[in-house]
Design a protein around this motif. Structure first.
Motif, PDB file in Angstrom:
ATOM      1  N   MET A  87      41.751  33.261  40.713  1.00  0.00           N
ATOM      2  CA  MET A  87      42.217  32.233  39.782  1.00  0.00           C
ATOM      3  C   MET A  87      43.741  32.139  39.833  1.00  0.00           C
ATOM      4  O   MET A  87      44.442  33.115  39.583  1.00  0.00           O
ATOM      5  N   ARG A  91      41.189  28.299  33.544  1.00  0.00           N
ATOM      6  CA  ARG A  91      40.036  29.169  33.273  1.00  0.00           C
ATOM      7  C   ARG A  91      38.749  28.483  33.725  1.00  0.00           C
ATOM      8  O   ARG A  91      38.619  27.269  33.606  1.00  0.00           O
ATOM      9  N   GLU A  93      34.230  29.186  34.003  1.00  0.00           N
ATOM     10  CA  GLU A  93      33.039  29.952  33.641  1.00  0.00           C
ATOM     11  C   GLU A  93      32.115  29.875  34.847  1.00  0.00           C
ATOM     12  O   GLU A  93      31.774  28.778  35.302  1.00  0.00           O
ATOM     13  N   HIS A 103      33.631  34.869  32.884  1.00  0.00           N
ATOM     14  CA  HIS A 103      34.794  34.028  32.566  1.00  0.00           C
ATOM     15  C   HIS A 103      35.982  34.558  33.360  1.00  0.00           C
ATOM     16  O   HIS A 103      36.254  35.762  33.340  1.00  0.00           O
ATOM     17  N   SER A 105      40.191  33.944  34.274  1.00  0.00           N
ATOM     18  CA  SER A 105      41.469  33.345  33.890  1.00  0.00           C
ATOM     19  C   SER A 105      42.485  33.582  34.993  1.00  0.00           C
ATOM     20  O   SER A 105      42.279  34.425  35.871  1.00  0.00           O
ATOM     21  N   GLU A 108      43.053  36.589  37.748  1.00  0.00           N
ATOM     22  CA  GLU A 108      41.872  37.428  37.947  1.00  0.00           C
ATOM     23  C   GLU A 108      41.209  37.126  39.289  1.00  0.00           C
ATOM     24  O   GLU A 108      41.267  36.000  39.794  1.00  0.00           O
ATOM     25  N   CYS A 126      42.179  23.672  36.169  1.00  0.00           N
ATOM     26  CA  CYS A 126      42.377  24.945  36.849  1.00  0.00           C
ATOM     27  C   CYS A 126      42.520  24.772  38.356  1.00  0.00           C
ATOM     28  O   CYS A 126      42.214  23.717  38.917  1.00  0.00           O
TER      29      CYS A 126
END
Length: 137
Positions: A87, A91, A93, A103, A105, A108, A126
């Motif tokens: 990422m 964010r 899912e 999840h 963000s 990560e 995102c």
């Protein structure tokens, strides 16, 4: 450049990638520049609310930069190889079709083993880097 007649069989080493710069021995990209460029692409304006660009593509390794607008979806995918999702901003899912919801963000990194089915929903605008290794890519 070598041209072959349509009737001639292609040998594996004779096949030229559609975009040879994607399989160069050395590839250097500025991710922030690529994100801004993708936001100007016609695909970013479509109702799907996402845009992507392959940054590198070798027979067993692919990097894809993906941008998604808030509340957009990437439907069920299953890739034979292993994948990682890094990422960059925003964010998401991620639903793994074995019942797990993850999840992610900015900052990560997620890795998934071979042949796991998944889908993605953007919780906000995102950008992420999808890497596919092995399998058929």
């Amino acid at each position: 450049m070598v041209f072959m007649k349509a009737s001639e069989p292609l040998e594996e080493e004779a096949v030229v990638p559609r975009l040879p710069e994607l399989s160069s021995p050395v590839i250097l990209k500025n991710i922030w520049y690529e994100i801004e460029r993708l936001k100007l692409a016609p695909s970013w304006q479509l109702p799907t609310g996402r845009s992507s660009e392959t940054l590198a593509k070798y027979p067993d390794f692919v990097h894809v930069l993906v941008l998604m607008k808030e509340e957009t979806l990437i439907g069920q995918h299953e890739i034979a190889g292993r994948i990682s999702v890094y990422m960059i901003q925003g964010r998401i899912e991620l639903h793994i079709h074995e019942g797990q919801v993850i999840h992610l963000s900015a900052g990560e990194l997620l890795t998934l083993d071979q042949a796991l089915s998944y889908d993605v929903r953007a919780l906000e605008e995102c950008a992420f880097l999808l890497t596919i290794v092995g399998g058929t890519v």
